[in-house]
Design an enzyme around this catalytic site. Structure first.
Site, mmCIF file in Angstrom:
data_model
loop_
_atom_site.group_PDB
_atom_site.id
_atom_site.type_symbol
_atom_site.label_atom_id
_atom_site.label_comp_id
_atom_site.label_asym_id
_atom_site.label_seq_id
_atom_site.Cartn_x
_atom_site.Cartn_y
_atom_site.Cartn_z
ATOM 1 N N ASP A 13 20.305 27.980 90.185
ATOM 2 C CA ASP A 13 19.235 27.186 90.783
ATOM 3 C C ASP A 13 19.070 27.504 92.268
ATOM 4 O O ASP A 13 19.989 28.013 92.918
ATOM 5 C CB ASP A 13 19.579 25.691 90.677
ATOM 6 C CG ASP A 13 19.517 25.175 89.249
ATOM 7 O OD1 ASP A 13 19.301 25.977 88.316
ATOM 8 O OD2 ASP A 13 19.697 23.954 89.090
ATOM 9 N N ASP A 14 17.905 27.149 92.786
ATOM 10 C CA ASP A 14 17.596 27.051 94.225
ATOM 11 C C ASP A 14 17.166 28.358 94.890
ATOM 12 O O ASP A 14 16.796 28.355 96.051
ATOM 13 C CB ASP A 14 18.763 26.472 95.051
ATOM 14 C CG ASP A 14 19.082 25.055 94.686
ATOM 15 O OD1 ASP A 14 18.450 24.515 93.761
ATOM 16 O OD2 ASP A 14 19.971 24.473 95.319
ATOM 17 N N HIS A 44 12.211 25.471 89.355
ATOM 18 C CA HIS A 44 13.054 24.364 89.815
ATOM 19 C C HIS A 44 12.201 23.490 90.748
ATOM 20 O O HIS A 44 12.723 22.855 91.639
ATOM 21 C CB HIS A 44 14.253 24.968 90.543
ATOM 22 C CG HIS A 44 15.413 24.059 90.787
ATOM 23 N ND1 HIS A 44 15.918 23.180 89.855
ATOM 24 C CD2 HIS A 44 16.201 23.893 91.897
ATOM 25 C CE1 HIS A 44 16.959 22.537 90.379
ATOM 26 N NE2 HIS A 44 17.136 22.942 91.628
ATOM 27 N N HIS A 71 12.059 21.055 95.644
ATOM 28 C CA HIS A 71 13.324 20.357 95.388
ATOM 29 C C HIS A 71 13.310 18.867 95.694
ATOM 30 O O HIS A 71 14.281 18.301 96.219
ATOM 31 C CB HIS A 71 14.473 21.018 96.153
ATOM 32 C CG HIS A 71 15.779 20.958 95.411
ATOM 33 N ND1 HIS A 71 16.602 19.861 95.438
ATOM 34 C CD2 HIS A 71 16.391 21.852 94.611
ATOM 35 C CE1 HIS A 71 17.660 20.105 94.695
ATOM 36 N NE2 HIS A 71 17.554 21.302 94.180
ATOM 37 N N TYR A 108 18.497 18.075 90.857
ATOM 38 C CA TYR A 108 19.505 17.009 90.659
ATOM 39 C C TYR A 108 19.629 16.599 89.187
ATOM 40 O O TYR A 108 20.217 15.563 88.878
ATOM 41 C CB TYR A 108 19.177 15.761 91.505
ATOM 42 C CG TYR A 108 18.769 16.077 92.918
ATOM 43 C CD1 TYR A 108 19.729 16.357 93.889
ATOM 44 C CD2 TYR A 108 17.428 16.150 93.283
ATOM 45 C CE1 TYR A 108 19.361 16.681 95.188
ATOM 46 C CE2 TYR A 108 17.051 16.478 94.571
ATOM 47 C CZ TYR A 108 18.022 16.743 95.523
ATOM 48 O OH TYR A 108 17.646 17.073 96.791
ATOM 49 N N HIS A 115 24.548 28.168 91.628
ATOM 50 C CA HIS A 115 23.496 28.282 92.651
ATOM 51 C C HIS A 115 23.547 29.655 93.309
ATOM 52 O O HIS A 115 24.625 30.123 93.654
ATOM 53 C CB HIS A 115 23.676 27.183 93.713
ATOM 54 C CG HIS A 115 23.546 25.807 93.127
ATOM 55 N ND1 HIS A 115 24.598 25.181 92.489
ATOM 56 C CD2 HIS A 115 22.487 24.977 93.021
ATOM 57 C CE1 HIS A 115 24.184 23.997 92.032
ATOM 58 N NE2 HIS A 115 22.907 23.855 92.339
HETATM 59 ZN ZN ZN Z 1 18.742 22.527 92.932
#
Ligand code: ZN
Ligand code: NAG
Length: 298
Positions: free
Chosen positions: A106-107, A153, A157, A194, A255
């Site tokens: 993610d991210d 995603h 965020h 989250y 991540h």
């Molecule tokens: Zn994230």
């Protein structure tokens, strides 16, 4: 500095804002804002962390359940809304495990994603932030070219259950446009920041044709980045070996936003081995809602 999430930690707006500002100030190579998107939105540059809501004819607001809005760490008193973040509740179309032990990230994309791509010899799933996709288009395309599966995603965020329906639509639509403008495809898979998802968010996402992907194994790799760190790389790798030793499949959350988490991920890849599946492969489904021809223009 790209936007990163601090999963599970108590962060508030004031913690994340400076990162977003820094992101704007240091923005270099970006995906050009396409003319088709200007024609549709009347805008000619990528938005900041609060993207404008642009109406879409396939979003039927009368079909979106009203569970009320809730902030991070606030849980509904009943399980009726099927919250994953509060109760690990999953719906019929959520992907929450996998027949093989598989990594997902993610991210990103971030400045560290490149190194991860150079060191993986199997396919993984990336859940990217729209704001980072348009900042690192070359990295995004490199991941696509290596055959990894790209999901969204969201744009920036946010904790989705705290947003209005229009703001949730905006988070999805701008992330999808970022992916389409960068690589000519529309995502089928999304991971809520989250893990914060309930039936209101799921219904909106389904109107885009998307399904949620959560996880069953969390490596908590981001804890190497708290101040002070609350997890070591050795502990992350011990957890990975423990998951592997259970001898069953599963979907791992990691991540690609930090040098430390990418370093650990490369070691985790060796522990798990190359026999991994993407989110689409886990459920024998397809990769994207639509893929445009490469020469359709970007
Ligand atoms: Zn994230
Ligand atoms: C995707 O991009 C193409 C141009 O490559 C454009 O024609 C199309 O309208 C876009 N679709 C969406 C849903 O963004």
């Amino acid at each position: 500095m790209p936007i990163v999430c601090v999963l599970g930690a108590a962060i508030d707006k004031s913690d994340t804002e400076p990162l977003l500002m820094a992101y704007n100030a240091s923005m270099s190579a970006t995906t050009p804002f396409p003319s088709w998107l200007t024609a549709f939105t009347g805008i000619n540059q990528w938005p900041g962390p609060d993207p404008p809501y642009i109406p879409l004819d396939f979003i039927d607001f009368s079909k979106i359940p009203n569970h009320g809005l809730r902030g991070m760490g606030v849980c509904p008193t009943t399980r009726d809304s099927c919250s994953f973040d509060c109760y690990k509740c999953v719906s019929y179309d959520d992907v929450y495990t996998c027949p093989k032990l598989s990594q997902s990230f993610d991210d990103g994309p971030s400045a560290f994603t490149d190194r991860l791509l150079d060191n993986l010899n199997h396919k993984v799933t990336f859940f990217t932030l729209g704001m980072n996709v348009v900042r690192y288009p070359e990295t995004y395309l490199k991941a696509v070219q290596k055959g990894h599966l790209m999901g969204t995603h969201t744009w920036s965020h946010k904790f989705l259950p705290s947003l209005t329906n229009e703001q949730v639509v905006a988070q999805f639509e701008w992330s999808i446009w970022a992916m389409n403008a960068t690589a000519g495809h529309l995502p089928k898979w999304y991971r809520p920041p989250y893990g914060a998802i309930d039936d209101r968010i799921r219904v909106i996402a389904r109107m885009f044709g998307m399904q949620a992907v959560v996880w069953d194994y969390d490596l908590f790799d981001w804890r190497m980045e708290t101040v002070p760190p609350t997890k070591t790389k050795q502990q992350v790798l011990e957890d990975a070996r423990r998951f592997k030793a259970q001898g069953r499949g599963g979907f791992t959350l990691e991540h690609d936003a930090y040098a430390s988490t990418v370093d650990a991920a490369i070691e985790v890849s060796k522990i798990y081995g190359p026999d991994q599946l993407t989110a689409a492969q886990c459920v024998d489904s397809f990769d994207y809602i639509k893929q445009y021809q490469e020469d359709d223009g970007k």
